[in-house]
Scaffold this active site. Structure first.
Site, PDB file in Angstrom:
ATOM      1  CB  CYS A   4      -0.931   0.047   1.215  1.00 18.37           C
ATOM      2  SG  CYS A   4      -1.698  -1.525   1.629  1.00 18.37           S
ATOM      3  CB  CYS A   9      -0.491   3.803  -4.277  1.00 22.26           C
ATOM      4  SG  CYS A   9      -0.088   2.827  -5.725  1.00 22.26           S
ATOM      5  CG  HIS A  10      -2.707   4.686  -0.288  1.00 22.43           C
ATOM      6  ND1 HIS A  10      -3.784   5.439  -0.674  1.00 22.43           N
ATOM      7  CD2 HIS A  10      -2.940   3.424  -0.739  1.00 22.43           C
ATOM      8  CE1 HIS A  10      -4.654   4.658  -1.312  1.00 22.43           C
ATOM      9  NE2 HIS A  10      -4.155   3.434  -1.377  1.00 22.43           N
ATOM     10  CG  MET A  22      -7.060   0.340  -4.628  1.00 20.53           C
ATOM     11  SD  MET A  22      -7.441   1.003  -3.015  1.00 20.53           S
ATOM     12  CE  MET A  22      -7.464  -0.504  -2.041  1.00 20.53           C
ATOM     13  CG  HIS A  57       4.691   6.634 -10.533  1.00 16.02           C
ATOM     14  ND1 HIS A  57       4.988   6.306  -9.243  1.00 16.02           N
ATOM     15  CD2 HIS A  57       4.566   5.448 -11.197  1.00 16.02           C
ATOM     16  CE1 HIS A  57       5.042   4.985  -9.109  1.00 16.02           C
ATOM     17  NE2 HIS A  57       4.796   4.446 -10.285  1.00 16.02           N
ATOM     18  CG  HIS A 117       1.992   3.048 -14.329  1.00 15.98           C
ATOM     19  ND1 HIS A 117       2.911   2.146 -14.807  1.00 15.98           N
ATOM     20  CD2 HIS A 117       2.246   3.168 -13.000  1.00 15.98           C
ATOM     21  CE1 HIS A 117       3.677   1.738 -13.799  1.00 15.98           C
ATOM     22  NE2 HIS A 117       3.295   2.338 -12.686  1.00 15.98           N
TER      23      HIS A 117
HETATM   24 FE1  DHE Z   1       6.914  -0.219  -9.780  1.00 14.19          FE
HETATM   25  C1  DHE Z   1       9.196   0.978 -12.059  1.00 14.19           C
HETATM   26  C2  DHE Z   1       7.224   2.599  -7.968  1.00 14.19           C
HETATM   27  C3  DHE Z   1       4.104  -1.093  -8.107  1.00 14.19           C
HETATM   28  C4  DHE Z   1       7.084  -3.326 -11.136  1.00 14.19           C
HETATM   29  N1  DHE Z   1       8.005   1.467  -9.979  1.00 14.19           N
HETATM   30  C5  DHE Z   1       8.871   1.795 -11.007  1.00 14.19           C
HETATM   31  C6  DHE Z   1       9.375   3.112 -10.795  1.00 14.19           C
HETATM   32  C7  DHE Z   1       8.835   3.573  -9.632  1.00 14.19           C
HETATM   33  C8  DHE Z   1       7.971   2.529  -9.128  1.00 14.19           C
HETATM   34  C9  DHE Z   1       9.075   4.911  -8.979  1.00 14.19           C
HETATM   35  C10 DHE Z   1      10.334   3.846 -11.714  1.00 14.19           C
HETATM   36  C11 DHE Z   1      11.752   3.446 -11.447  1.00 14.19           C
HETATM   37  C12 DHE Z   1      12.713   4.155 -12.381  1.00 14.19           C
HETATM   38  O1  DHE Z   1      12.463   4.175 -13.590  1.00 14.19           O
HETATM   39  O2  DHE Z   1      13.699   4.699 -11.896  1.00 14.19           O
HETATM   40  N2  DHE Z   1       5.825   0.623  -8.306  1.00 14.19           N
HETATM   41  C13 DHE Z   1       6.143   1.777  -7.684  1.00 14.19           C
HETATM   42  C14 DHE Z   1       5.169   2.069  -6.660  1.00 14.19           C
HETATM   43  O3  DHE Z   1       5.238   3.001  -5.823  1.00 14.19           O
HETATM   44  C15 DHE Z   1       4.049   1.127  -6.836  1.00 14.19           C
HETATM   45  C16 DHE Z   1       2.901   1.837  -7.541  1.00 14.19           C
HETATM   46  C17 DHE Z   1       3.483   0.553  -5.567  1.00 14.19           C
HETATM   47  C18 DHE Z   1       4.482  -0.122  -4.657  1.00 14.19           C
HETATM   48  O4  DHE Z   1       4.155  -0.298  -3.484  1.00 14.19           O
HETATM   49  O5  DHE Z   1       5.551  -0.488  -5.079  1.00 14.19           O
HETATM   50  C19 DHE Z   1       4.684   0.112  -7.794  1.00 14.19           C
HETATM   51  N3  DHE Z   1       5.777  -1.933  -9.643  1.00 14.19           N
HETATM   52  C20 DHE Z   1       4.679  -2.073  -8.897  1.00 14.19           C
HETATM   53  C21 DHE Z   1       4.132  -3.406  -8.989  1.00 14.19           C
HETATM   54  O6  DHE Z   1       3.105  -3.844  -8.405  1.00 14.19           O
HETATM   55  C22 DHE Z   1       5.018  -4.181  -9.899  1.00 14.19           C
HETATM   56  C23 DHE Z   1       4.229  -4.657 -11.139  1.00 14.19           C
HETATM   57  C24 DHE Z   1       5.646  -5.407  -9.227  1.00 14.19           C
HETATM   58  C25 DHE Z   1       6.405  -5.109  -7.972  1.00 14.19           C
HETATM   59  O7  DHE Z   1       7.599  -5.316  -7.960  1.00 14.19           O
HETATM   60  O8  DHE Z   1       5.806  -4.681  -6.987  1.00 14.19           O
HETATM   61  C26 DHE Z   1       6.046  -3.113 -10.268  1.00 14.19           C
HETATM   62  N4  DHE Z   1       7.948  -1.025 -11.325  1.00 14.19           N
HETATM   63  C27 DHE Z   1       7.894  -2.331 -11.698  1.00 14.19           C
HETATM   64  C28 DHE Z   1       8.784  -2.524 -12.826  1.00 14.19           C
HETATM   65  C29 DHE Z   1       9.377  -1.283 -13.118  1.00 14.19           C
HETATM   66  C30 DHE Z   1       8.840  -0.364 -12.137  1.00 14.19           C
HETATM   67  C31 DHE Z   1       8.991  -3.832 -13.564  1.00 14.19           C
HETATM   68  C32 DHE Z   1      10.402  -0.945 -14.209  1.00 14.19           C
HETATM   69  C33 DHE Z   1       9.743  -0.637 -15.519  1.00 14.19           C
HETATM   70  C34 DHE Z   1      10.734  -0.442 -16.652  1.00 14.19           C
HETATM   71  O9  DHE Z   1      10.479  -0.956 -17.753  1.00 14.19           O
HETATM   72  O10 DHE Z   1      11.753   0.225 -16.472  1.00 14.19           O
END
Ligand code: DHE
Length: 539
Positions: free
Chosen positions: A49, A52-53, A92, A333, A375
């Site tokens: 959580c 996002c929050h 959400m 983001h 996103h």
């Molecule tokens: Fe991510 C990228 C944050 C949920 C998999 N994720 C990013 C980035 C951020 C971020 C800030 C960019 C990084 C960069 O480019 O420097 N992600 C968050 C969150 O805050 C969020 C919404 C909720 C959380 O609690 O994490 C979140 N993300 C997810 C998922 O649920 C995913 C699918 C699986 C997981 O690991 O939790 C997920 N995020 C990814 C992936 C990238 C990513 C695979 C890189 C994408 C790319 O192609 O570069």
């Protein structure tokens, strides 16, 4: 009297168990939950959580859910339970399938209490956590194998706390490396030789792909919570910084840390606590979201989520670090480069916008009006037959992907305006990807509440773009997420995110399945990163 004694004991026990996610020092409120349930709820919140929050629950991609705000709206724990179970149409996800009823119950009750605040972290503590497993002098001088390592893939095995290295030519496993809790992403060093990983718990590791069996050579923890890392990619008149430095962006404490690119030794920490660009409100939680490394200047660009800035950090003089604070929008983001690596395009997802910063002038030059909650991941760049170079994003909050013009020099009429809208199967889209040599653009629906839709992907033809793509279900379990191409841009890899997950590889031209890897070691695969495409920012 006995009741009071019990309450004091419970409060004491709560304080004793506050360690799972934020460390021992976090202060816990007196809780109606048992110490064990409080600790469990805190870990659930941290894992699923807080992103996002916000850690302090003041909201970002998700709304403000502080106990004060929930109570002000008249919400009870039962209402919170309904939101957690079913999700919302605004993007959400529903956690009904992922969490047990008992877990949802304790999480809802946890939300009705003041949030525990995690501890700060000093450079000294970071340095204490630093482990140099194989010093530079003991590492190979050239690759110890004959494999095409620039076509290796790093596969995040989220819940296993590991990263699998696969050979993109043979699809064989080269090694599975212990990286630690919930790795979020991997980025490559400028030469591609090293993979840097960053975990949700702020631990970074470095994997040397030249070793006979690529493995971890260093690790460090620089935050309690993090999502981003990148390397220094500049080589030119101002010096050769390739593989020299790296930067970690932290969610908590809100700061960025510059580390040595060869050893991960922490060098410098800079707070990102700031005043919101618009209201001037002081933000104790001003987190670093995406980071992008410039190729043409010794600079990183980092997103300040809550404050609504992109900071340009010139790392050429570490003693006199120059930071340009570019006002953009809230809440920043993810995002990436345009095809020329000049324009930075980042999602301000709560404002339904992509902001555009010119890396040469270091100014925001445009805002693209998208659909609900863009996103993009890194986004996707291609040349549209009618509109010229474009960049695209899917949406968390609606069933579309949009593409806007991203070539102000030769196609100024279309620049920063949405020129195409593609239909997807639903909201919950997280990632889009293509490759300069590819024929298609690929999009997922990872966070859609519908079982069929969250497992489906769509592909759209670049040469003959139509509003509707070809869509299909990849698997009958888990959630399907994230795409990556091989180095040549001919194959697309997609992950089935489940306890026993899968990697499915498609031919980009024919959309036919080439290979399906399903194995016990493939526990919760999420992001997957090709060395060449990641080091060169090809997407
Ligand atoms: Fe991510 C990228 C944050 C949920 C998999 N994720 C990013 C980035 C951020 C971020 C800030 C960019 C990084 C960069 O480019 O420097 N992600 C968050 C969150 O805050 C969020 C919404 C909720 C959380 O609690 O994490 C979140 N993300 C997810 C998922 O649920 C995913 C699918 C699986 C997981 O690991 O939790 C997920 N995020 C990814 C992936 C990238 C990513 C695979 C890189 C994408 C790319 O192609 O570069």
């Amino acid at each position: 009297m006995i009741k009071r004694f019990k309450a004091i004991l419970a409060a004491f026990a709560v304080l004793m168990v506050m360690h799972s996610a934020y460390g021992d020092e976090a202060t816990a409120p007196v809780s109606a939950l048992s110490a064990e349930d409080f600790s469990k709820a805190k870990a659930l919140f941290f894992n699923r959580c807080a992103g996002c929050h916000g850690t302090t629950r003041k909201g970002a991609t998700g709304p403000n859910i502080t106990d004060e705000n929930l109570k002000k709206k008249g919400y009870t724990a039962e209402v919170a339970e309904a939101f957690i179970t079913n999700g919302t149409p605004g993007g959400m996800p529903s956690f009904g399938g992922d969490f047990s009823e008992a877990d949802i119950d304790i999480l809802a009750n946890f939300l009705m209490q003041p949030p525990p605040i995690p501890p700060e972290m000093s450079l000294e503590e970071m340095t204490d956590s630093w482990k140099l497993i194989i010093p530079e002098a003991q590492r190979p001088k050239k690759p110890e194998h004959t494999k095409n390592w620039k076509n290796f893939f790093g596969i995040v095995l989220r819940d296993a706390g590991k990263v699998a290295i696969l050979d993109g030519d043979t699809k064989e496993v080269v090694n599975i490396v212990d990286t630690g809790f919930a790795v979020h992403i991997l980025r490559s060093s400028a030469s591609g030789r090293y993979f840097y990983s960053i975990g949700r718990d702020g631990k970074a590791t470095m994997i040397d792909l030249w070793m006979a069996k690529p493995d971890k050579v260093a690790e460090v923890k620089t935050c309690q919570e993090a999502r981003s890392i990148d390397s220094s990619k500049y080589k030119g008149k101002k010096g050769n910084f390739e593989d020299k430095l790296a930067i970690i962006g932290c969610y908590w404490p809100p700061h960025f840390v510059i580390i040595d690119g060869q050893t991960l030794e922490p060098k410098k920490v800079v707070s990102t606590r700031a005043y919101a660009y618009d209201s001037g409100e002081y933000l104790n939680e001003s987190r670093v979201a995406a980071i992008i490394a410039a190729h043409k200047e010794p600079e990183w660009f980092i997103n300040l989520k809550e404050a609504g800035f992109i900071w340009a950090i010139d790392y050429s003089d570490m003693k006199n670090l120059q930071v340009t604070m570019i006002e953009t929008e809230r809440y920043m983001h993810d995002g990436g480069w345009d095809a020329t690596h000049r324009y930075i395009q980042m999602a301000a997802n709560m404002k339904n916008k992509m902001v555009v910063v010119d890396s040469e002038t270091k100014k925001q030059i445009a805002q693209v009006e998208t659909g609900q909650k863009p996103h993009p991941g890194r986004g996707a760049n291609w040349v549209d037959p009618e509109f010229g170079p474009v960049t695209a994003t899917p949406h968390l909050g609606e069933a579309t992907m949009v593409a806007w013009g991203s070539d102000p020099k030769w196609h100024p009429k279309n620049a920063w305006k949405v020129v195409r809208k593609f239909a997807t199967l639903g909201g919950g889209g997280l990632f889009v990807k293509t490759h300069p040599k590819a024929s298609h653009i690929w999009v997922d629906h990872t966070l859609n509440p519908d079982d069929k839709i969250k497992r489906s992907i769509c592909a759209y033809e670049k040469a003959k773009p139509t509003a509707k793509g070809k869509c299909w279900e990849v698997a009958d379990h888990g959630r399907v997420t994230h795409f990556e191409y091989n180095q040549a841009g001919t194959e697309v890899w997609v992950a089935v995110w489940d306890q026993v997950g899968e990697l499915v590889i498609y031919d980009d031209k024919t959309l036919k399945e080439i290979k399906r890897i399903k194995a016990d070691w493939l526990r919760t695969p999420t992001g997957h990163f090709n060395v060449y495409n990641t080091m060169t920012d090809t997407y």
